[in-house]
Design a protein around this motif. Structure first.
Motif, PDB file in Angstrom:
ATOM      1  N   LYS A 176       0.843  -1.199   0.000  1.00 43.16           N
ATOM      2  CA  LYS A 176       0.000   0.000   0.000  1.00 43.16           C
ATOM      3  C   LYS A 176       0.880   1.252   0.000  1.00 43.16           C
ATOM      4  O   LYS A 176       0.622   2.208  -0.720  1.00 43.16           O
ATOM      5  N   ASP A 177       1.918   1.201   0.807  1.00 44.76           N
ATOM      6  CA  ASP A 177       2.800   2.366   0.861  1.00 44.76           C
ATOM      7  C   ASP A 177       3.478   2.601  -0.480  1.00 44.76           C
ATOM      8  O   ASP A 177       3.691   3.755  -0.885  1.00 44.76           O
ATOM      9  N   GLU A 178       3.792   1.519  -1.166  1.00 43.63           N
ATOM     10  CA  GLU A 178       4.394   1.701  -2.476  1.00 43.63           C
ATOM     11  C   GLU A 178       3.437   2.413  -3.411  1.00 43.63           C
ATOM     12  O   GLU A 178       3.832   3.272  -4.196  1.00 43.63           O
ATOM     13  N   LYS A 179       2.191   2.045  -3.310  1.00 45.22           N
ATOM     14  CA  LYS A 179       1.166   2.705  -4.115  1.00 45.22           C
ATOM     15  C   LYS A 179       1.140   4.200  -3.813  1.00 45.22           C
ATOM     16  O   LYS A 179       1.021   5.047  -4.688  1.00 45.22           O
ATOM     17  N   ILE A 180       1.251   4.487  -2.528  1.00 46.74           N
ATOM     18  CA  ILE A 180       1.216   5.889  -2.130  1.00 46.74           C
ATOM     19  C   ILE A 180       2.381   6.643  -2.733  1.00 46.74           C
ATOM     20  O   ILE A 180       2.223   7.753  -3.255  1.00 46.74           O
ATOM     21  N   PHE A 181       3.536   6.015  -2.710  1.00 47.87           N
ATOM     22  CA  PHE A 181       4.685   6.695  -3.285  1.00 47.87           C
ATOM     23  C   PHE A 181       4.568   6.841  -4.783  1.00 47.87           C
ATOM     24  O   PHE A 181       5.011   7.847  -5.354  1.00 47.87           O
ATOM     25  N   GLU A 182       3.961   5.875  -5.382  1.00 50.73           N
ATOM     26  CA  GLU A 182       3.751   5.994  -6.819  1.00 50.73           C
ATOM     27  C   GLU A 182       2.878   7.215  -7.097  1.00 50.73           C
ATOM     28  O   GLU A 182       3.174   8.024  -7.991  1.00 50.73           O
ATOM     29  N   ALA A 183       1.839   7.367  -6.310  1.00 46.58           N
ATOM     30  CA  ALA A 183       0.945   8.509  -6.508  1.00 46.58           C
ATOM     31  C   ALA A 183       1.657   9.815  -6.211  1.00 46.58           C
ATOM     32  O   ALA A 183       1.507  10.809  -6.932  1.00 46.58           O
ATOM     33  N   TRP A 184       2.444   9.800  -5.173  1.00 47.50           N
ATOM     34  CA  TRP A 184       3.190  11.003  -4.783  1.00 47.50           C
ATOM     35  C   TRP A 184       4.113  11.460  -5.908  1.00 47.50           C
ATOM     36  O   TRP A 184       4.126  12.618  -6.309  1.00 47.50           O
ATOM     37  N   VAL A 185       4.870  10.517  -6.431  1.00 43.96           N
ATOM     38  CA  VAL A 185       5.775  10.870  -7.520  1.00 43.96           C
ATOM     39  C   VAL A 185       4.992  11.330  -8.743  1.00 43.96           C
ATOM     40  O   VAL A 185       5.340  12.325  -9.394  1.00 43.96           O
ATOM     41  N   ALA A 186       3.909  10.628  -9.019  1.00 45.62           N
ATOM     42  CA  ALA A 186       3.100  11.018 -10.169  1.00 45.62           C
ATOM     43  C   ALA A 186       2.569  12.440 -10.003  1.00 45.62           C
ATOM     44  O   ALA A 186       2.529  13.219 -10.964  1.00 45.62           O
ATOM     45  N   LEU A 187       2.196  12.770  -8.781  1.00 44.07           N
ATOM     46  CA  LEU A 187       1.694  14.127  -8.535  1.00 44.07           C
ATOM     47  C   LEU A 187       2.770  15.156  -8.818  1.00 44.07           C
ATOM     48  O   LEU A 187       2.548  16.160  -9.504  1.00 44.07           O
ATOM     49  N   ILE A 188       3.957  14.902  -8.303  1.00 45.57           N
ATOM     50  CA  ILE A 188       5.040  15.847  -8.498  1.00 45.57           C
ATOM     51  C   ILE A 188       5.382  16.006  -9.971  1.00 45.57           C
ATOM     52  O   ILE A 188       5.502  17.122 -10.482  1.00 45.57           O
ATOM     53  N   ARG A 189       5.516  14.896 -10.650  1.00 47.83           N
ATOM     54  CA  ARG A 189       5.907  14.977 -12.054  1.00 47.83           C
ATOM     55  C   ARG A 189       4.804  15.605 -12.905  1.00 47.83           C
ATOM     56  O   ARG A 189       5.078  16.407 -13.790  1.00 47.83           O
ATOM     57  N   SER A 190       3.575  15.220 -12.660  1.00 47.91           N
ATOM     58  CA  SER A 190       2.489  15.818 -13.444  1.00 47.91           C
ATOM     59  C   SER A 190       2.479  17.318 -13.259  1.00 47.91           C
ATOM     60  O   SER A 190       2.361  18.084 -14.223  1.00 47.91           O
ATOM     61  N   LEU A 244      12.697  16.161 -14.737  1.00 47.38           N
ATOM     62  CA  LEU A 244      12.053  17.319 -15.373  1.00 47.38           C
ATOM     63  C   LEU A 244      12.731  18.622 -14.969  1.00 47.38           C
ATOM     64  O   LEU A 244      12.100  19.555 -14.468  1.00 47.38           O
ATOM     65  N   ILE A 289      -6.238   6.279  -3.804  1.00 48.24           N
ATOM     66  CA  ILE A 289      -4.846   6.272  -4.238  1.00 48.24           C
ATOM     67  C   ILE A 289      -4.697   5.621  -5.600  1.00 48.24           C
ATOM     68  O   ILE A 289      -4.013   6.133  -6.487  1.00 48.24           O
ATOM     69  N   HIS A 311      -0.175  20.310  -4.627  1.00 48.00           N
ATOM     70  CA  HIS A 311       1.250  20.102  -4.823  1.00 48.00           C
ATOM     71  C   HIS A 311       2.054  21.055  -3.951  1.00 48.00           C
ATOM     72  O   HIS A 311       2.992  20.660  -3.258  1.00 48.00           O
ATOM     73  N   PHE A 331       0.597  13.012   2.864  1.00 46.21           N
ATOM     74  CA  PHE A 331      -0.031  12.689   1.601  1.00 46.21           C
ATOM     75  C   PHE A 331      -1.142  11.677   1.761  1.00 46.21           C
ATOM     76  O   PHE A 331      -2.239  11.849   1.246  1.00 46.21           O
ATOM     77  N   CYS A 360      -3.381   7.645  -8.921  1.00 44.79           N
ATOM     78  CA  CYS A 360      -2.293   7.130  -9.755  1.00 44.79           C
ATOM     79  C   CYS A 360      -2.718   7.048 -11.205  1.00 44.79           C
ATOM     80  O   CYS A 360      -2.037   7.549 -12.103  1.00 44.79           O
ATOM     81  N   ARG A 400       0.266  12.478 -17.444  1.00 48.58           N
ATOM     82  CA  ARG A 400       1.679  12.487 -17.809  1.00 48.58           C
ATOM     83  C   ARG A 400       1.922  11.908 -19.191  1.00 48.58           C
ATOM     84  O   ARG A 400       2.843  12.337 -19.888  1.00 48.58           O
ATOM     85  N   LEU A 418      -3.328  10.534 -12.842  1.00 44.25           N
ATOM     86  CA  LEU A 418      -2.095  11.296 -13.063  1.00 44.25           C
ATOM     87  C   LEU A 418      -1.260  10.644 -14.163  1.00 44.25           C
ATOM     88  O   LEU A 418      -0.564  11.317 -14.910  1.00 44.25           O
TER      89      LEU A 418
END
Lengths: 167, 167
Positions: free
Chosen positions: A4-18, B65, B132, B19, B123, B136, B143, B139
């Motif tokens: 679950k935490d990995e999912k959260i980090f995936e979303a977090w990174v996606a948010l930043i990059r988007s 980026l 979540i 963000h 987050f 994902c 992207r 986003l």
DNA sequence: ACAAAATAGTTGCAAATGGAACAAAATATG
DNA sequence: CATATTTTGTTCCATTTGCAACTATTTTGT
């Protein structure tokens, strides 16, 4: 690190990059059109939304999430271009209002079509109505669940009012 | 401006504000812990992910980026702290590799628990598993739909690999 | 093979940001 | 009421970013 935490980090990174990708694109479009950066629009819009077309610096900061020293200087720049005027606040001797000037309103009007088009192009592309609704809802949760009290978080700004009616 | 477009703008503004709020909070947590900013972690992590622990500056830029001049200087800072070393690329005389050093890996390890905790706290709060997942997915669409070709968009970076295994 | 164009990285300069210290006014506390 | 604390805004300084120019190398086109 569980799944679950990995999912959260995936979303977090996606948010930043988007975010980075999209703001880059929009800022670029504005610059291409010879227009000032998004932050100017943001401030002018927030002031313009107010019934009396003025806003305390402090409130500008809490609306656009900008530290007070940077608000001071952003308003400096706007004032230098006569888009905005500073006036002391009479009910609170420490306070300063930024009033939006006609030229400020004019700039809002001038920027809006470019800004609008840019966001629609880069942001909406590929998203369904349902996606957009979902995204709004989820981001709303993120924003409201911010009791992390680091002084910047005193805001839970009022409902996001409309962007239109510049006049 | 029709109703759908208004929804889009609502989402756009929500994205920007979320963000800002979240990165402020996380950067603040890192600083509180006496750690360097997120961008350092980002670069080190991207290099560390590579099998041979090195990455061309250009690729660093496209992954996180960041414009190339800023990559140069970010790597300057990392190199000054001996977290990273520059080596010329032999197959392409123009290119430069940044190699992650043991100290760089150590920093990743040191930052990770703080970073992790911070992101989870700020987050994840309030978001359900389904939220979540949705976030994902949406986003991801944002992207991938970036054909806006302004030179920065040459990337459609490979699937976001995991954050773990620093060693 | 050669000139023209593109790419990778660096650098210099101007602008923006972040942090700490400050002055002035308001609020809280004894 | 007096004084300590907080709030608002500004300023100084160091760091970071953005833009344009520049060098060196590679790629393209003929």
């Amino acid at each position: 690190m569980n799944e679950k935490d990995e999912k959260i980090f995936e979303a977090w990174v996606a948010l930043i990059r988007s975010h980075q990708m999209l703001t880059d694109a929009v800022e670029n479009d504005l610059k291409q059109a010879g227009l000032p950066p998004l932050s100017w629009y943001d401030v002018l819009l927030e002031i313009n939304r107010e019934p009396d077309c003025r806003l305390r610096l402090q409130d500008i900061g809490s609306r656009i999430l900008l530290a007070k020293n940077n608000v001071t200087r952003l308003v400096d720049r706007l004032e230098k271009e006569k888009l905005v005027t500073r006036k002391k606040c009479k009910s609170d001797g420490r306070g300063v209002y930024a009033y939006i000037e006609p030229e400020g309103k004019a700039l809002l009007k001038k920027m809006w079509p470019i800004y609008r088009q840019s966001v629609l192009t880069h942001f909406k592309a590929g998203l369904s109505d349902k996606d957009i609704g979902n995204l709004c809802a989820i981001l709303q949760i993120l924003r409201s669940s911010a009791p992390s009290g680091t002084e910047k978080s005193e805001l839970v700004h009022g409902t996001e009012r409309n962007i239109k009616n510049v006049n």
